[in-house]
Motif scaffolding. Structure first.
Motif, PDB file in Angstrom:
ATOM      1  N   VAL A  84      88.107 -96.877  -1.641  1.00 45.71           N
ATOM      2  CA  VAL A  84      87.683 -97.609  -2.838  1.00 45.71           C
ATOM      3  C   VAL A  84      87.362 -96.639  -3.966  1.00 45.71           C
ATOM      4  CG1 VAL A  84      85.844 -99.063  -3.779  1.00 45.71           C
ATOM      5  CG2 VAL A  84      86.918 -99.651  -1.603  1.00 45.71           C
ATOM      6  N   ALA A  85      86.701 -95.538  -3.640  1.00 44.69           N
ATOM      7  CA  ALA A  85      86.396 -94.550  -4.673  1.00 44.69           C
ATOM      8  C   ALA A  85      87.676 -94.010  -5.310  1.00 44.69           C
ATOM      9  CB  ALA A  85      85.577 -93.405  -4.070  1.00 44.69           C
ATOM     10  N   ARG A  86      88.676 -93.760  -4.485  1.00 44.16           N
ATOM     11  CA  ARG A  86      89.953 -93.276  -5.030  1.00 44.16           C
ATOM     12  C   ARG A  86      90.632 -94.357  -5.867  1.00 44.16           C
ATOM     13  NH1 ARG A  86      92.400 -89.088  -2.238  1.00 44.16           N
ATOM     14  NH2 ARG A  86      93.991 -89.248  -3.884  1.00 44.16           N
ATOM     15  N   LEU A  87      90.546 -95.606  -5.413  1.00 45.36           N
ATOM     16  CA  LEU A  87      91.198 -96.697  -6.148  1.00 45.36           C
ATOM     17  C   LEU A  87      90.558 -96.946  -7.505  1.00 45.36           C
ATOM     18  CD1 LEU A  87      91.726 -99.174  -3.175  1.00 45.36           C
ATOM     19  CD2 LEU A  87      93.542 -98.069  -4.497  1.00 45.36           C
ATOM     20  N   ARG A  88      89.300 -96.530  -7.666  1.00 41.22           N
ATOM     21  CA  ARG A  88      88.640 -96.677  -8.965  1.00 41.22           C
ATOM     22  C   ARG A  88      89.045 -95.572  -9.950  1.00 41.22           C
ATOM     23  NH1 ARG A  88      85.061-100.742  -8.439  1.00 41.22           N
ATOM     24  NH2 ARG A  88      83.992-101.042  -6.432  1.00 41.22           N
ATOM     25  N   ASP A  89      89.693 -94.557  -9.446  1.00 41.22           N
ATOM     26  CA  ASP A  89      90.175 -93.477 -10.311  1.00 41.22           C
ATOM     27  C   ASP A  89      91.291 -94.021 -11.201  1.00 41.22           C
ATOM     28  OD1 ASP A  89      91.946 -91.312 -11.190  1.00 41.22           O
ATOM     29  OD2 ASP A  89      90.707 -90.015  -9.931  1.00 41.22           O
ATOM     30  N   PRO A  90      91.184 -93.885 -12.521  1.00 39.52           N
ATOM     31  CA  PRO A  90      92.214 -94.444 -13.421  1.00 39.52           C
ATOM     32  C   PRO A  90      93.622 -93.953 -13.114  1.00 39.52           C
ATOM     33  CG  PRO A  90      90.266 -93.809 -14.668  1.00 39.52           C
ATOM     34  CD  PRO A  90      90.059 -93.288 -13.277  1.00 39.52           C
ATOM     35  N   ALA A  91      93.743 -92.711 -12.700  1.00 36.10           N
ATOM     36  CA  ALA A  91      95.082 -92.178 -12.419  1.00 36.10           C
ATOM     37  C   ALA A  91      95.677 -92.837 -11.176  1.00 36.10           C
ATOM     38  CB  ALA A  91      95.009 -90.668 -12.226  1.00 36.10           C
ATOM     39  N   VAL A  92      94.850 -93.012 -10.126  1.00 38.59           N
ATOM     40  CA  VAL A  92      95.331 -93.691  -8.920  1.00 38.59           C
ATOM     41  C   VAL A  92      95.663 -95.145  -9.246  1.00 38.59           C
ATOM     42  CG1 VAL A  92      94.704 -94.426  -6.590  1.00 38.59           C
ATOM     43  CG2 VAL A  92      94.058 -92.149  -7.399  1.00 38.59           C
ATOM     44  N   ARG A  93      94.789 -95.783 -10.003  1.00 39.41           N
ATOM     45  CA  ARG A  93      95.023 -97.182 -10.390  1.00 39.41           C
ATOM     46  C   ARG A  93      96.362 -97.331 -11.097  1.00 39.41           C
ATOM     47  NH1 ARG A  93      93.944-100.890 -14.620  1.00 39.41           N
ATOM     48  NH2 ARG A  93      92.960-102.842 -13.915  1.00 39.41           N
ATOM     49  N   ALA A  94      96.632 -96.459 -12.051  1.00 41.36           N
ATOM     50  CA  ALA A  94      97.882 -96.539 -12.799  1.00 41.36           C
ATOM     51  C   ALA A  94      99.086 -96.315 -11.892  1.00 41.36           C
ATOM     52  CB  ALA A  94      97.866 -95.519 -13.932  1.00 41.36           C
ATOM     53  N   ALA A  95      98.978 -95.365 -10.966  1.00 41.87           N
ATOM     54  CA  ALA A  95     100.099 -95.067 -10.081  1.00 41.87           C
ATOM     55  C   ALA A  95     100.371 -96.220  -9.118  1.00 41.87           C
ATOM     56  CB  ALA A  95      99.807 -93.787  -9.301  1.00 41.87           C
ATOM     57  N   VAL A  96      99.301 -96.801  -8.559  1.00 42.37           N
ATOM     58  CA  VAL A  96      99.486 -97.920  -7.621  1.00 42.37           C
ATOM     59  C   VAL A  96     100.091 -99.108  -8.346  1.00 42.37           C
ATOM     60  CG1 VAL A  96      98.300 -99.598  -6.167  1.00 42.37           C
ATOM     61  CG2 VAL A  96      97.660 -97.177  -6.067  1.00 42.37           C
ATOM     62  N   LEU A  97      99.554 -99.447  -9.517  1.00 42.61           N
ATOM     63  CA  LEU A  97     100.059-100.609 -10.251  1.00 42.61           C
ATOM     64  C   LEU A  97     101.493-100.401 -10.716  1.00 42.61           C
ATOM     65  CD1 LEU A  97      96.917-101.593 -12.333  1.00 42.61           C
ATOM     66  CD2 LEU A  97      97.993-102.900 -10.485  1.00 42.61           C
ATOM     67  N   ALA A  98     101.839 -99.196 -11.057  1.00 48.33           N
ATOM     68  CA  ALA A  98     103.201 -98.923 -11.536  1.00 48.33           C
ATOM     69  C   ALA A  98     104.240 -99.195 -10.462  1.00 48.33           C
ATOM     70  CB  ALA A  98     103.305 -97.485 -12.012  1.00 48.33           C
ATOM     71  N   ALA A  99     103.866 -98.956  -9.196  1.00 47.36           N
ATOM     72  CA  ALA A  99     104.825 -99.104  -8.103  1.00 47.36           C
ATOM     73  C   ALA A  99     104.682-100.408  -7.339  1.00 47.36           C
ATOM     74  CB  ALA A  99     104.677 -97.936  -7.128  1.00 47.36           C
ATOM     75  N   ALA A 100     103.573-101.104  -7.520  1.00 49.09           N
ATOM     76  CA  ALA A 100     103.269-102.242  -6.656  1.00 49.09           C
ATOM     77  C   ALA A 100     104.289-103.360  -6.756  1.00 49.09           C
ATOM     78  CB  ALA A 100     101.875-102.782  -6.968  1.00 49.09           C
ATOM     79  N   ALA A 101     104.633-103.763  -7.980  1.00 51.72           N
ATOM     80  CA  ALA A 101     105.534-104.903  -8.138  1.00 51.72           C
ATOM     81  C   ALA A 101     106.885-104.633  -7.493  1.00 51.72           C
ATOM     82  CB  ALA A 101     105.705-105.237  -9.616  1.00 51.72           C
ATOM     83  N   ALA A 102     107.464-103.467  -7.770  1.00 53.02           N
ATOM     84  CA  ALA A 102     108.770-103.142  -7.197  1.00 53.02           C
ATOM     85  C   ALA A 102     108.695-103.041  -5.680  1.00 53.02           C
ATOM     86  CB  ALA A 102     109.274-101.826  -7.785  1.00 53.02           C
ATOM     87  N   SER A 103     107.609-102.492  -5.158  1.00 53.87           N
ATOM     88  CA  SER A 103     107.460-102.355  -3.710  1.00 53.87           C
ATOM     89  C   SER A 103     107.376-103.707  -3.037  1.00 53.87           C
ATOM     90  CB  SER A 103     106.206-101.530  -3.393  1.00 53.87           C
ATOM     91  OG  SER A 103     106.307-100.230  -3.931  1.00 53.87           O
TER      92      SER A 103
END
Length: 537
Positions: free
Chosen positions: A345-364
């Motif tokens: 959760v701490a990592r997921l709150r990191d803006p950089a991690v958030r942006a990377a996960v969201l960027a790939a989530a839809a296509a995945s």
């Protein structure tokens, strides 16, 4: 009853008795001697007294649809069902179980249970001692173990086929195969099996994707097995029909119509009690109504055909604690997926991690074919469960509605929602039993006297949802808290959880608070009854 001068073992004093018959609740004492109810009314002295003033006193709940087949061999309490007021659990449902079994087939039965009921194979392999081969020996193994609640079992079709047919269990049974299965089933009922179960839905498969043995068994095989079961003594046939659960639509290509035709014929001709699973299709919510009309007609003529219904939707819980996680397909999430929850959760709150996960989530997710796949249509059927465990949410609470209201991307809304409560928030995705976006259909089903309450699946689905709490939910949501439509009376709800289930299975020693019945009792502080979030998974 009038009081007596005898000194009882135990008296439950002054509670509000809801006796399991559907009769109006009343205030009374309940006297117990040697584990049996001996008086109900104004009762005299006792060696031990429990003050039940302000509490409900009900029969212990009879849960007729659990999957504790393995757990019952090592866990005397059968958690979490024992926490939900269950004092009798019936195993061996959906055609899957662990007896009879040959030593060489144990792994296959574990893999079947793991695939169908989402029970970790590691737990089953480590916990089961396998000190049986035949079904009567399995009952003996259950009997040897001291336990807090009672258990009983169906003979499961898949295990029976595997025992007789071995590697041919997926195919057609020969005459000799069928004769052997009938002989085993007859002897198992004579030894104490409460019935026979079969699963015919294509959605049930083992961990390798293979169907449950018996899924495509011809009706003639089921007729023969039903005859053998009846010859062994009074027993119940439990069926997961074809079409039920075969996808979100429910009843694809009218499979249930064909199933109901042979079930009606069997119920009318044999006289055996038959219970079959029914769930409301979200895409065709009124599909169950003609089925129920048919059942009412044949039952009026003397059959005993009982649709088995749940008390809430059939669905999934998506989140960071669930195996169903819509972000798990994104490479950036996969990199941190094995971290402990707090670190993740701490990592997921990191803006950089958030942006990377969201960027790939839809296509995945578009590349995924599993039920936690999310797309534009899914967002409208994803709802935060919340602290209140809202299993009957309004459309305005969906991820899609929140996104539209706030002018945000739905993926971002879902990401932020799942970080609530330190990453413990869950999103409910109703798949069945949520037609027209409410529980109005379920309310009608549960009011219908032809139905029985079930589908809690105690012991199963450990990584995606825990429906064993359906007994508690029936009392909290349906009797006390529902605001979106009519509720159920307390007396009706308790009868469904106790007297109805006991009557169906011929358990005349329980299910009702009356002299001569077993003293399986629940004392319930109804005003404080709640489902903590920790029981949602």
């Amino acid at each position: 009853m009038a009081g007596t001068s005898s000194r009882h073992d135990l008296v439950v004093r002054g509670g509000t008795v809801v006796d399991g018959t559907g009769a109006a609740a009343f205030t009374a004492d309940v006297a117990i001697d040697a584990g049996v109810i001996t008086e109900v009314g104004r009762v005299g002295s006792a060696r031990r007294v429990i003050d039940a003033d302000g509490l409900l006193v009900t029969p212990g709940f009879v849960d007729l649809h659990t999957h504790f087949d393995g757990q019952a061999t090592w866990d005397p309490h059968l958690t979490p069902s024992c926490w939900q007021g269950v004092t009798t659990a019936i195993l061996g449902n959906c055609g899957v179980g662990f007896a009879p079994v040959r030593p060489t087939a144990r792994r296959e039965l574990v893999e079947l249970m793991e695939g169908v009921e989402d029970i970790p194979g590691t737990a089953l392999h480590e916990g089961i001692r396998w000190d049986w081969e035949s079904f009567p020996e399995y009952l003996d193994a259950l009997e040897r173990m001291p336990r807090a609640i009672d258990v009983a079992a169906h003979v499961p079709h898949a295990a029976l086929r595997a025992y007789v047919m071995g590697e041919r269990a997926q195919g057609d049974a020969t005459a000799d195969d069928l004769a052997a299965m009938c002989a085993i089933l007859r002897a198992s009922v004579q030894a104490g099996a409460l019935g026979f179960s079969t699963g015919r839905t294509r959605g049930h498969r083992d961990v390798h994707g293979r169907p449950v043995p018996g899924t495509f068994a011809p009706v003639d095989e089921l007729r023969a097995l039903s005859d053998a079961m009846r010859e062994g003594g009074r027993a119940v046939l439990q069926i997961v029909p074809a079409g039920i659960g075969d996808g979100q639509g429910g009843d694809p290509e009218g499979a249930m119509d064909a199933e109901l035709e042979w079930m009606v014929e069997l119920a009318a001709g044999s006289g055996i009690p038959i219970t079959f699973l029914v769930m409301e299709s979200n895409r065709n919510p009124d599909r169950w109504r003609p089925w129920f009309a048919t059942v009412r007609r044949v039952n009026a003529a003397g059959a005993n055909l009982r649709p088995q219904v749940a008390s809430r939707c059939f669905g999934l819980l998506l989140g960071h604690q669930s195996r169903m996680n819509p972000f798990r397909y994104a490479p950036a999430y996969a990199e941190i997926a094995e971290l402990p929850l707090a670190e993740r959760v701490a990592r997921l709150r990191d803006p950089a991690v958030r942006a990377a996960v969201l960027a790939a989530a839809a296509a995945s997710n578009l590349a995924s074919t599993t039920l936690d796949r999310v797309d534009a249509r899914t967002f409208a059927s994803l709802f935060p469960l919340g602290d209140e465990l809202d299993y009957e949410p309004v459309a305005e609470r969906s991820v899609a509605a929140v996104a539209a209201r706030e002018g945000r991307d739905a993926w971002e809304v879902m990401y932020d929602l799942l970080l609530a409560r330190d990453g413990r928030e869950l999103l409910l995705r109703p798949l069945l039993n949520y037609g027209h976006g409410s529980y109005d259909g379920l309310h009608e089903m549960m009011l219908d006297p032809i139905t029985v309450q079930g589908l809690g699946d105690g012991g199963a689905h450990s990584s995606i949802v825990c429906d064993a709490s359906m007994t508690t939910y029936l009392l909290t949501h349906w009797v006390r808290d529902r605001s979106r439509g009519p509720r159920l009376s307390l007396e009706h709800a308790v009868k469904r959880l106790t007297g109805d289930a006991a009557e169906l299975y011929g358990l005349g020693d329980r299910g009702v608070i009356a002299p001569g019945r077993r003293a399986d009792l629940n004392l319930i502080d109804f005003g404080r009854l709640a489902l903590p979030m920790r029981l949602a998974l």
